[in-house]
Design an enzyme around this catalytic site. Structure first.
Site, PDB file in Angstrom:
ATOM      1  N   GLY A 176     -16.343 -23.317  -4.068  1.00 11.10           N
ATOM      2  CA  GLY A 176     -15.272 -22.317  -3.972  1.00 11.10           C
ATOM      3  C   GLY A 176     -15.156 -21.654  -2.611  1.00 11.10           C
ATOM      4  O   GLY A 176     -14.640 -20.539  -2.513  1.00 11.10           O
ATOM      5  N   SER A 178     -13.180 -22.205   0.021  1.00 14.90           N
ATOM      6  CA  SER A 178     -11.847 -21.878   0.555  1.00 14.90           C
ATOM      7  C   SER A 178     -11.250 -20.681  -0.189  1.00 14.90           C
ATOM      8  O   SER A 178     -10.616 -19.813   0.419  1.00 14.90           O
ATOM      9  CB  SER A 178     -10.909 -23.088   0.518  1.00 14.90           C
ATOM     10  N   ALA A 179     -11.488 -20.599  -1.509  1.00 19.10           N
ATOM     11  CA  ALA A 179     -10.942 -19.468  -2.273  1.00 19.10           C
ATOM     12  C   ALA A 179     -11.671 -18.173  -1.900  1.00 19.10           C
ATOM     13  O   ALA A 179     -11.040 -17.114  -1.762  1.00 19.10           O
ATOM     14  CB  ALA A 179     -11.074 -19.735  -3.765  1.00 19.10           C
ATOM     15  N   ASP A 221     -10.257 -21.234  -8.997  1.00 22.02           N
ATOM     16  CA  ASP A 221     -11.167 -20.889  -7.893  1.00 22.02           C
ATOM     17  C   ASP A 221     -10.863 -19.494  -7.332  1.00 22.02           C
ATOM     18  O   ASP A 221     -11.769 -18.680  -7.137  1.00 22.02           O
ATOM     19  CB  ASP A 221     -11.070 -21.921  -6.762  1.00 22.02           C
TER      20      ASP A 221
HETATM   21  C1  MEV Z   1     -12.125 -27.088  -8.082  1.00 25.57           C
HETATM   22  O1  MEV Z   1     -13.126 -26.096  -8.083  1.00 25.57           O
HETATM   23  C2  MEV Z   1     -11.647 -27.314  -9.481  1.00 25.57           C
HETATM   24  C3  MEV Z   1     -10.555 -28.364  -9.624  1.00 25.57           C
HETATM   25  O2  MEV Z   1     -10.234 -28.408 -11.004  1.00 25.57           O
HETATM   26  C4  MEV Z   1      -9.335 -28.005  -8.817  1.00 25.57           C
HETATM   27  C5  MEV Z   1      -8.594 -26.785  -9.348  1.00 25.57           C
HETATM   28  O3  MEV Z   1      -8.779 -26.407 -10.483  1.00 25.57           O
HETATM   29  O4  MEV Z   1      -7.800 -26.247  -8.563  1.00 25.57           O
HETATM   30  C6  MEV Z   1     -11.022 -29.741  -9.213  1.00 25.57           C
END
Ligand code: MEV
Length: 386
Positions: A176, A178-179, A221
């Site tokens: 996580g 980038s978030a 995220d």
């Molecule tokens: C990324 O942490 C989780 C995914 O499901 C992407 C998303 O939900 O945006 C792969």
């Protein structure tokens, strides 16, 4: 105080950091201690290999257990904080409207705003990043696009300010990053300029930034990065966000591979495969959804064995979606052999990290088994008071 000292020199500190990174590398600091050694060397002002070696010795002597389970730091005044995360079950299916369970990890990204002297500067010294955001959106590249979108929305893009970022969440590890970066970059100006944003608004801005960074995020995220609490999530207008009660703390070892996971790419690949064969993929997403809902019950019942089984089956379905890699499979095997109740990749996959659910007596064995293979670990205990 150290944070302030690092923040004052701005661009110059950025160049200094690039030099310090090569010095710390030359001193032989391993990846898991690199950032800690780097920060201490920078604080000392002695950017020399002998100093880095001395600091490395000190860091190695300090209690390693403390570092692995370091509690989440509380926000200091004026510091914007975004939380890192793991997805326990349900990644990828959550992009397509199914439930997922996410938990925060004891790693954050923090940001501070200072008065600047040329436009809007974004500095992330640990990553060697120095950007100018005061430019038209079409001229922005990489990080600049996501961060610039936030500044445009807040109406701050033509101000003179410097945002300095202190990241503990590793990049491109499915944790996580980038978030958490987006939330920190929203919260820092909010505190500095007293904008009075609510958590809902912070979350919406971080979602906007995530959309700029990787196309079609589910929103889980940024929600985890904003609230920093275990939760069940399903996208929608509005999304379903339910805080998850964890009566008995879980013990989860995160193992980090040596390959970056590019979530934007794996999410796009799964979506493209779904477009070619919707019925087949919708069935897989439904199966994952059912595992997630059973996992919520297993957590309420403190049933680690069932939860572990559900995670293992989820991993099988993630394999069917082709988002796992041989390196992730290897770490998952190592964790299961060492006694983990269940193990799977976490986040976007295609590299990045895996998680292993452990019973009380197996946590140390699983952690050591992964580290013996040369991989970094992190202990996460959702439900425990931190
Ligand atoms: C990324 O942490 C989780 C995914 O499901 C992407 C998303 O939900 O945006 C792969």
């Amino acid at each position: 105080a150290a944070l302030r000292a690092l923040a004052t020199d701005g661009i110059q500190a950025g160049h200094m950091t690039l030099h310090a990174r090569s010095v710390v590398k030359a001193a032989g600091a391993p990846a898991e201690l690199f950032n800690e050694v780097l920060e201490r060397v920078l604080q000392s002002g002695e950017i020399k290999v002998w100093k880095a070696q001395q600091v490395l010795d000190e860091v190695r002597r300090s209690a390693p257990a403390d570092r692995k389970t370091a509690p989440r730091r509380l926000p200091e005044a004026g510091v914007g904080v975004g939380y890192g995360k793991i997805i326990l079950l349900g990644e990828h299916a959550v992009v397509h409207g199914r439930h997922a369970i996410g938990c925060p990890v004891p790693l954050t990204i923090r940001a501070v705003v200072e008065d600047g002297d040329r436009g809007v500067e974004l500095l992330i010294p640990r990553w060697g990043v120095e950007y100018q955001l005061a430019k038209p959106p079409e001229q922005r590249r990489s990080f600049e696009q996501a961060a610039g979108a936030i500044l445009d929305k807040l109406g701050l893009a033509d101000r003179t300010l410097r945002i300095e970022v202190f990241p503990d969440v590793p990049r491109s590890m499915g944790l996580g990053g980038s978030a958490a970066l987006a939330v920190a970059i929203v919260r820092a100006p909010d505190l500095h300029f007293r904008l009075g944003l609510t958590d809902v608004e912070v979350n919406e801005l971080a979602y906007l930034s995530e959309q700029t960074a990787h196309g079609q995020p589910s929103g889980i995220d940024n929600t985890l990065a904003t609230y920093g609490r275990p939760l069940v999530y399903r996208r929608g207008s509005p999304p379903l966000v339910e805080l998850l009660n964890i009566p008995t703390p879980l013990s989860i070892v995160v193992g980090m591979t040596q390959s970056e996971g590019l979530t934007a790419r794996t999410v796009a690949n799964v979506s493209e495969a779904r477009r070619r064969n919707p019925r087949l993929y919708e069935k897989i997403f439904d199966d994952i959804d059912s595992l997630v809902l059973q996992a919520v019950s297993a957590i309420q019942d403190s049933d680690v064995t069932t939860l572990g089984d559900l995670m293992n089956i989820n991993q099988g379905l993630l394999n069917a979606l082709q988002v796992s890699t041989p390196e992730l499979e290897r770490l998952i095997d190592v964790a299961r052999d060492a006694g983990a109740a269940g193990a799977k990749l976490t986040g976007g996959g295609g590299g990045g990290a895996m998680i292993a659910l452990c019973g009380d007596s197996t946590t140390a064995d699983v952690q050591q088994a992964i580290e013996r293979q040369g991989f970094r670990t992190l202990l996460v205990t959702p439900g425990a008071v931190q």
